[in-house]
Each structure stands twice: as C-alpha cells, then as structure tokens.
Design an enzyme around this catalytic site. Structure first.
Site: not given
Lengths: 653, 653
Positions: B64, B69
C-alpha cells in the site's frame, strides 16, 4: 564536400518519409494484422508481372489447355497442371467451347477447370470467353461467376459463329472488341484482358491491314496483351509485331507456339485454323508421317529453332504454347530453350493458392500437408485467411467434405491399381501394416506391385519424409500407421533443396511432427509413456467418435514450421491447431472407408478389417517442442513398445 | 481389459472436443489475429489470480502506498513502483485523501498515481475510494474515469466524515456498503472490490460484533476480498478471521502488516487509527526511541515473527503491507519471509503494461526499448494493440510527445546531477563523445562523476548491453554515439538470466541491432560501406529533417527478437518498423535539446555544441539479419572508419 557527398547518398534513397510524422490517421489503424506478402507475384496482377519481367529482361512462357471431355480426363489434366506448374509458367489459359457448356459447374467445364487451376494448383490462369451469339446477360453472368471463383484474367474472343446464317446484331456482341468494351464497362479494371492476334490476318478479315486495325480497336478498347494464333516461321511473327507497332499497338504481343506433335493433329489444326503449313515443313513431314516418334522429334526441333530466332530478335518477352493438353513436347522445347525453371524453392512449405482472396494466407494446419486441395476446398467459403498467426481456438468453420468423389480430391489411380497396391484381399490388421510399410520403403508387395499411394497420401513420399524413412519403416511394421510427419530442423538455409522455402538469405526451422493411426492398446501404453515427456512433447489423441486427449495448453495452436528472413517479420506457415484437428480427424477416419474399405464387397473380410480399424483405432499426433535436440518421438514410440512388451508394467496404473 | 485401460486414459483428458466438428459458426471467424496471451496473469482479474494462488498454496504479498505531495515526489514514487514491482507483489494499492483532490489529473493525485502504476509500471493496482460526503454523480464520475484509465480494482471505503456535525443522509453514501452496492449496481461486475476489516473492531462501531456484521454486509453487497487494518499480534488477526468465518464471510482476508519504521511514525499512526500498541512492544521501543536504526531493526524483526505465525496458521493466503511509501523495511521483511521473488524471468523482453486494453499487446518497435513509458504514453489512445505481428507499414498514429516534462518521462536525476555527469561546460563535439564513452564504461569522468544515464537511457546499461561493452566503448570514442543495441542470439534457453524471457522450455533469438547518432561525414562513408553488406544488413538513416535512407524491403518491419515455446505460436516481441522509426527520430532528436542543451544558458558554447549535433548528425539503425553468425555490425563500423582514414578512397564515388 561533405554535404555534396551526403546529397549523393540521398539520391540513392529508396523512400522519403519526411511527411510521416505529421500523419494524423485514426488510431483505429494501430492494430494491424495484414501480412507483408512473401513474394510480390502473389499480389500483382498479370499485367504487372509481365511488366516486371519485360523490364528485367526475364523471358517467360505460358501454356494453353482445353477442357477435358470426361471426369477422369479432368483428374488427369489437374495433375498435369501440377506437374507443368512446377516449370514456372507465367500463366496458363483454358479455352472456351460454347457447345460444351463451358460456364457450368460440371467438373469438365472451362469455368471449373480454370477455377481449379487458380484455386487448387495455384496457377495464374486466363479463362477464354467468346461472345458471338450470346446475350449480354449470359456473358455478365459468366464474368461474375469467374470473378467469384477467383479468376482475374479473361481472353476475350469473338468465337466461331454457329451456323451459316450469322449476321451482325445491332448492339449485340459481334466482335471481340464488343466483349472487351463490355468487360471494361461492367467490371472496370478488375479483369486483365487478353485478345487474339493473327500474324497472317484472320481468315475472315477483308485484308491483313483490316485485321490489324481490328486488333488495334481491341487493344484500344482496353485489352492488356495479345496472344497470337500459331504460325510456322519466325519472320511471320516478327513482321506482324513490326506492323502492330507501326499502327500504335504498344502492349505485349506473345507468339503462339505449336510444337508439331503428330501428323493428324497438325492436319486437323491446320484445317480448323485455315492456316497453311509451309512447304519446307511439309517436305520433312510427309515422308515420316507414319513415324510418330520422328514427327514429334522434328516438331520439337522445329519449335526450338523458331523460338530461338524469336527470342534473339528482342521483340519477344514470352512464349505462349499450344499444348494440346500434352506435356512432353512442350516441356522438351522449354527445357532446350532453358526456360523450364523447375525451381525447388517454394514461397511457403505448402502449395499456395492463386485465388486473390487468399493472397495474404500464410498459415495452415499441418494436417492437410498431403491433401492441400482438400484443405482449399474446405476453406473456400472463408472470407479471410489467417496470416501471421493462426490465432486462438475459436471456430475455424471448416466446410463439410461430404462428396468424397470431388474430382480434384480423387485418387489419380484407378480402382484396379489401388487393389493391386493395397491388396485384393486383406487377411488381418497386419496386412494393413504391410501396406503402410511397403509405401514407406517403396518396395514391391508380395504380388509384385509397388505401393505408390495411400488414402492419405496420393503421391510417393516427400523428399523430406524420406529423411525419416528408416524410423518410419520400423514403426509402421509394428502397427504405428504413419500418415504425416516432418523432421525437426534447427536453422537450415532457406535455399536448402529439401526443407528450404521462402526468400533467399533466410533460415527455416521445424519441430518434429508425427501423426499416425494405432490401436487402442498401443494408445493406452503411449499415454503412460508420454508422462515422462512432459512438457517436451505435445500430443492429441482422438478416436472416430471424437474423444480428444491432449496436453495442449489452453488448446492453443503450436507452430511447427517457421522461417526467419532478412528484413521481415517471422513467418510460421504450419501449425498444429487443436480445433482444426477435430475437423481433420473426421476426414482422416472417413478416408479409411471411402477410399479403402469401399474397394471391397460389402461384408467381405477385407472390408471388415478396414471397418474395424476405422472403428477402433486412434489418430495420434505428437510434436517434439525441443527442436534443437534430436527428435525424441522415435524414443517415445520405442518406449511404448517396450512397455507393451513387459506386461507386468502395463498393470501399474 | 484393453478398453478398461483406455477409459482410464480418457478420465485424464483435459478437454473433450467431441462437439467441435458440428460447430456451425460463421466463416467470418476464420481469420483470427487474437493472441494467445503469454501468461494467464495478464488476462485474469485480481479475484482469479487470488483464487489460483490460494488453490496452489502460493503465498503472495501486496503493497500500500499513499499519493505523493509534490511532482518530484511522484517521480520518486514511480521509480519505487518499478523497484518494488520487481519483487512480484500481487497488487499495489493507492490511498484516497478527499482533501487532496484525489480524482484530478494532477500528477500527484491518487487517480493518476494508480493509473501510472497500471499503465506504465505494469502493476495490478487497487484504487481506494471513499464515499462519505460525496454525491453519487461525483462518485460515478471517479469510477468512470478509473475505468477509462484501465483501473480494474477499487477499495471501497467510507472515509472519515469531514467536520463534527456529520449525520447520515437518507439515500446518500453513509457507509462503505453503500459504495459497494453502487459500484455493483452501476458497473455490474467490471470492478474487483476490496473492503476494509478491523481486527479489533472499527473505532466508531458500537461493538466488535456489530462491526463484524457491517463487514458481512459489505461482502454480501459484492466485495471480493478484505484487507485488514494493521494490528500488532498475530492472534488478533487469527481470532478475527475465525469470527468472520463463523458468521459466513468466506472471501479472502488479507492481514495488514505494518513494520514499525520509527517512533514518531508509529505514534502518529496509532493516534490516527485509534489503535493501542501492546505493552510488550512499547516496552522494547520506549528505551530506544531516539535510535532510528534500532527501531527499524526491531520493526523488521517484529513483523517477520508475526508474519511467520500468520503464514504458519494456514489462514493467511497473502500479506498486505503498509509501506508508508518506503521500501527498505518492507523489502527486508519480505526477503526474510522468502516472499520477495525477484524473478529474472520476464514474460516479454519489455515491461508489460497492465491496462486491460493492452492485454494482447506482444509486439513493439525496438526504438523505445529504453523509454517504455514514453512508448506507452504515445500509444495510449490506440484502440487495439499489435499482437502476433506488427503488420505492414500503415500509419501507426503515435501521439505527440509535446510535454517533455510529463513526470513519468522525466529523468530521475536533478539538473545539478545531470550537469555533473554530462559536463558543466562542453568544449567540442568530442566532449560529447566522452560522455557517451563514460556512460558505456561506467568510469568516472574527469570531474570524478560517474555517468549513470543519458537523455535516451535513464538507467545504467542493461546487462544484455554489457555483453557488447568493449565494442561500444571503441565506437563511441570515435563519435558513433550509441543509444540502443542488442547482441545477436541464436537460440538461448528462455530461462537465460540475461537474454531470456517467456515461458519455460523455450528458446529465444535476436538479430544484432545497433542504433546511434553520428556525423554526416561518417554517414557518407557508412553508405559506401553498406553496399558490401547487402542484403545481410538492413539500415535506416535519418536526420532531424526526416530524410530517410533505407534498404528496407517495401518498408516492412523486421523482427529482431523472437521466441519459440512449447505448444505455442511464435512470439516476436520486438521489430524494427520503418514507419515508427520516423516517430521515434522526432523524439530521439528532441531529447538532445530538451534534456541536454537546455541545461545550459542560451547562446552558451555548450548549448551550441548540442544544438549543432542535433541539427547536423544523423540517427542510424542497423540490423544484421544473419543471426546465426557473429554480428557483422562492428565490422561495418570498422570499415567505415577505415574508409574515412584513407582519404583517396572516399573520392571514388
């Protein structure tokens, strides 16, 4: 100086693709399966082939045949096509006899013979068509049928008026010119059109000059080339060409060559064509008119000498032969002229069909390797043909093969010959093994006859199969009845005389393949043995009811013949396709009955033996995937026999 | 007895095709180009892959990640995908943060990151999606976009309510169950759906039992598998599985594994997820909380021990890792568990995309070998992909590559590093030759920096190219600036660690290939020399204006990599396609400017040197068709230099 030299480089550039990157074509085009065809000859039209030959200076020849009278005559003619096709004619043509129902579906019709030549023999073919006394509708129907059958070339003729009271019809088809115009009007550019030229003028023409003008009209109406009536002196033809060129006829003009083959055929021909045989020829022939061999030899000599003059003139791009459906004389003339080009190289390992629909076809299942005409027949309704790859196992939709007596699928041998080869009376299954063994070894059987064919192989062993002869003999003797096989090949040059195919400079490969009938007892042992050969050997085993035992992965096809060539994608012309195998097995089992059992009386022991084999044996195919190693398939069979010979082990499972 | 044994044989039959010969499917089906896909994993859905792994007992792992950003964070994450993808995760998943515009086209959005993982990294990917506070239309729009981008799996979550005053809406999406139902209702069976399980109960649930019932509802609504929240004790998970099974949840349940990677990240995670860290773990961690390395080591140890218990239980088919976008800890845990399966075998020689549209794709032009992401980008709008063969040269309709800063096409190295590698200041064309040479030899340049990449190759030399290192060094030193090459291979096993690809038991082949930039002077000599190598060597030579000099036959593609495998058709995954080459040359020339020249000031000498090369050099590719022999391409280059070194000869033409 540098730039200058670079510019020289550019002038030699074969293509300039500077605009390519601005192309805005739809992305729909992105997935493309169309094949780069192996040889331009498969796609080019006859006129383009001629053009290329003329430009390169390669002479060619073509062969004229007439339709046979009987079905067995048709079978013979078709195999003559195969034999004479191997010499490399640019095309063959089939004459049209209005009285003989030439456009029908009869196996002896001009239409069907020409269609067979194209579709089954892979020959570029020209169909004659006459227009005199025919309705426009009838002619269009013939042309449409020809197009549907894959014919692309028409020899447009007037034909002989039927009856004495023929008069020109207004708006009807009175001359070949009308037919040429009609073809171009109704079929645009689809057909290549040939017309007839008369070096001494048409017998019915008012004058030689008048006839030349008619010829010019035919060409102007849209004909692509001219074939002439036969003649006996080179100068006759050369003058004719000169006269044609003088009035502006620029298309190729092919001299019609008639090698004299006998006194009577010559007389008959001369009478029909209203030609005069020159004195110097009659003087030679008359004294030997009862000596057939002498006349034939003279005919060959005379044709060769005349052709030499023609070819030396520089006016003759190709020679057109009136064969009278015989092969010896024409082949001999061509051999002496150095034009008979029996080229062992093949574009693909199997015989390519000349139907335009099939021009991209380059993959077939291996099963029909010895029965290509049957494969072509059963796939004739396909709209597209596999190219590049066979694809995954959706339905290949093979046509039924119900009529086992289709003339081009028949054995070339008559029933009596088959009985002599395969046995007037069979004693047991072993008698059958013996027939197979004798076929492999080309030995005479106990009655002194050589076994030249089997129901699955109408010809003697292929040279390639000969490579496997010893092993094949051994296994057939013990009831592994082989009907198809190929050795493994690990990169032989494409020019190899036995296994080569495709363009020069390439390499060909094969996986070893073996296909045979064998008893259920053998199959049981074989399945045991095959476990040891996983995943090296792929197998399919099926009986007449169609139960299929296989280890094929997802029922995918297995490529067993492929070639790597300069500047091309890979070509893989034969595959073992699991789905097609089920169609093949119907055919393969049926041949036991249709071609063999039916030779014998109902209820006769011989017939019951064949019926027993048909009902109880299995059809097996094996592929050894490890093509760089020696084939293991013989060891597989050997292991099977070993297992059978040691009864305690067979109980293990 | 014989029959009995045969019956045993039939029971082991893998397929029964007895009905095949009665098939009446249309003949339209007869020409089939669909590819037998190389490995089932490319076509199967995630649920099927899991099923197969569970049945075979093969454990798996999944990873996962959260969206980055920044754009440079995205570049790093994508290369992490490539590295971690090599360990063989069954899938990866990308989390969804409603506040971060997760469905947008921004290169940092969840949607784009998941799409990149699928399309460019070839990873089976699961996109998270939350439904809380979202309109049905918005959610459908996200799902439609995901489908369009090739995503096939959704992790359906409620998500955290935004604000304190959240209340259930009637008919709205209040629970993950609503989202699961919506997906199944609107998209039928298209998506595989994953839902979250809470081994200690959801923090907001009324009770553990109540939460289990909610989970059952989610599964009943159509979810295919469960991934759990992280936990710290194996028994927590095993009890949870037992409780799930007890109430009838039968789908796979994957434990969420969180290797502790640092004191602060652990505290933050625990706070967010409202989990309690067990006392025995806190006791170990607290004393070493300032020692990052010690905590990481402990985290790995703890995770490994817990996973061993889980795997030993027999209840755990696969492990799901919360990576926190880091790779070291997770990879170490997986290595210690023996689950990190860096498999050198590749299904094809190039990285396969996981977009379902591309599942049949098995042929690409060789030019993009080092820039597969660019190739995928430029062909993303294709409706179909070539399979089996590239086909003939109709327009391949490549998309424009206008935005050279697409994040997945960017160099992984920052500008400063590039300048250190490629030179702060170039003195001449020879400085450029030196950069290429240093890249080939992996030697440090005169400023002590290793050249790890070039504009055309963002990674160090491929192991395969290393085979050609000595020859490459020699020619680059003299200004033959190589950007792509492969050695010839004549039938190496498909398992070969360097050049192998495809299923086991096969053989792979290659034609030698060499692609380079070089000066027009060299090209002039080369064209001279190449005449000697006809037809063995195929060439394409083009400058930035696009004038293409070639000896390619009919502009056909040339297969340069192919493989022969048991029971399959031939696979030929790379071709030299003349038409695609013209698209590639635009890209290859542009890289000089976009990636190299622009590192320098406008008008600076360095920039002008690169610009000169861009404007005046030629891009050349050469194929040696004679793959069984030693490559002659080095000799071609050698001959070119010899010709250049003997000035009187260059005048000959």
């Amino acid at each position: 100086m540098v730039n200058q030299r670079v510019d020289i480089g550019w002038q030699s550039s074969k293509s300039d693709s500077s605009g390519v990157s601005n192309s805005g074509e739809s992305s729909k085009e992105s997935s493309r399966c169309s094949t780069p065809v192996l040889d331009a000859d498969r796609t080019d039209r006859l006129r383009d082939k001629m053009k290329r030959r003329i430009e390169s200076g390669d002479r060619w020849f073509s062969l004229e045949f007439f339709p046979p009278r009987t079905a067995s005559g048709a079978v013979n003619l078709i195999s003559r096509f195969d034999r004479m096709g191997s010499g490399g004619p640019l095309f063959i043509d089939v004459t049209w006899h209005p009285a003989g129902d030439p456009g029908s579906d009869k196996e002896t019709s001009s239409m069907m013979i020409a269609s067979t030549a194209v579709n089954y023999c892979g020959l570029e073919s020209v169909l004659h068509l006459t227009c005199c006394n025919q309705t426009k509708e009838k002619i269009s129907a013939h042309l449409n049928k020809a197009k549907r059958l894959g014919l692309k070339n028409i020899m447009a003729l007037r034909g002989d008026p039927i009856g004495e009271d023929w008069v020109e019809e207004d708006g009807g088809f009175n001359y070949a010119t009308d037919l040429v115009k009609h073809i171009r009007c109704e079929f645009d550019d689809y057909f290549d059109i040939c017309v007839a030229g008369y070096p001494t003028g048409h017998p019915e023409a008012e004058s030689y000059e008048d006839d030349l003008r008619h010829l010019k009209e035919k060409v102007d109406a849209g004909a692509h080339f001219i074939v002439t009536q036969l003649f006996f002196r080179a100068e006759t033809f050369l003058k004719f060409v000169k006269d044609c060129r003088a009035i502006g006829i620029t298309c190729p003009i092919l001299p019609g060559i008639f090698p004299i083959q006998g006194y009577h055929s010559l007389r008959q021909l001369v009478k029909l064509s209203k030609l005069e045989v020159p004195e110097e020829i009659m003087q030679v022939i008359e004294p030997i008119k009862d000596n057939d061999a002498a006349i034939r030899n003279y005919g060959i000599h005379q044709a060769v000498e005349m052709c030499k003059v023609l070819l030396a003139s520089g006016e003759v791009p190709g020679l057109h032969f009136y064969t009278l459906n015989r092969e010896v004389a024409t082949m001999e003339v061509l051999r002496q002229l150095g034009l008979w080009a029996e080229d062992p190289r093949r574009p693909l390992p199997w015989a390519v069909s000349a139907h335009p629909k099939r021009k991209v076809e380059d993959v077939r299942p291996i099963f029909w390797a010895s029965r290509p005409k049957s494969y072509i027949y059963r796939t004739q309704d396909w709209d597209d043909f596999p190219n590049g790859r066979w694809g995954n196992s959706s339905s290949p939709a093979f046509g039924e093969l119900t009529d086992y007596y289709l003339f081009y699928l028949k054995s070339k041998s008559p029933k009596e010959a088959l009985l002599q080869m395969w046995g007037e009376e069979l004693m047991s299954e072993e008698s059958v093994y013996e027939v197979f063994t004798n076929y492999i070894t080309s030995q005479t059987n106990r009655n002194g006859h050589k076994v030249m064919c089997l129901p699955w192989n109408d010809d003697p062993l292929a040279p390639e199969t000969n490579l496997l002869k010893d092993e094949l003999e051994k296994v057939n003797r013990r009831g592994v009845l082989t009907i198809n096989s190929q050795p493994n090949i690990n990169g032989k040059p494409s020019s190899d005389p036995i296994v080569g195919w495709g363009p020069a400079g390439g390499y060909v490969f094969q996986k070893a393949y073996l296909e045979f009938f064998t008893s259920s007892e053998n199959v049981t042992a074989l399945l045991q043995v095959l476990k040891k050969y996983e995943p090296r050997v792929n197998y399919h085993i099926v009986n007449v009811q169609g139960r299929n035992t296989t280890n094929a992965h997802d029922m995918q096809p297995n490529a067993v013949t492929w070639g790597i060539f300069p500047g091309r994608e890979i070509i893989q012309p034969t595959v073992v396709d699991p789905v097609s195998f089920m169609y093949w097995k119907d055919e393969a089992f049926a041949l036991w009955i249709e071609q063999w059992a039916k030779l014998y009386e109902d209820e006769s022991p011989s017939r019951m033996i064949i019926q027993y084999i048909h009902d109880n044996y299995f059809l097996v195919n094996l592929v050894d995937n490890d093509f760089p190693l020696d084939s293991c398939l013989w060891q597989v069979i050997e292991d099977m026999f070993t297992l059978l010979d040691s009864p305690q082990e067979t109980q293990e499972e």
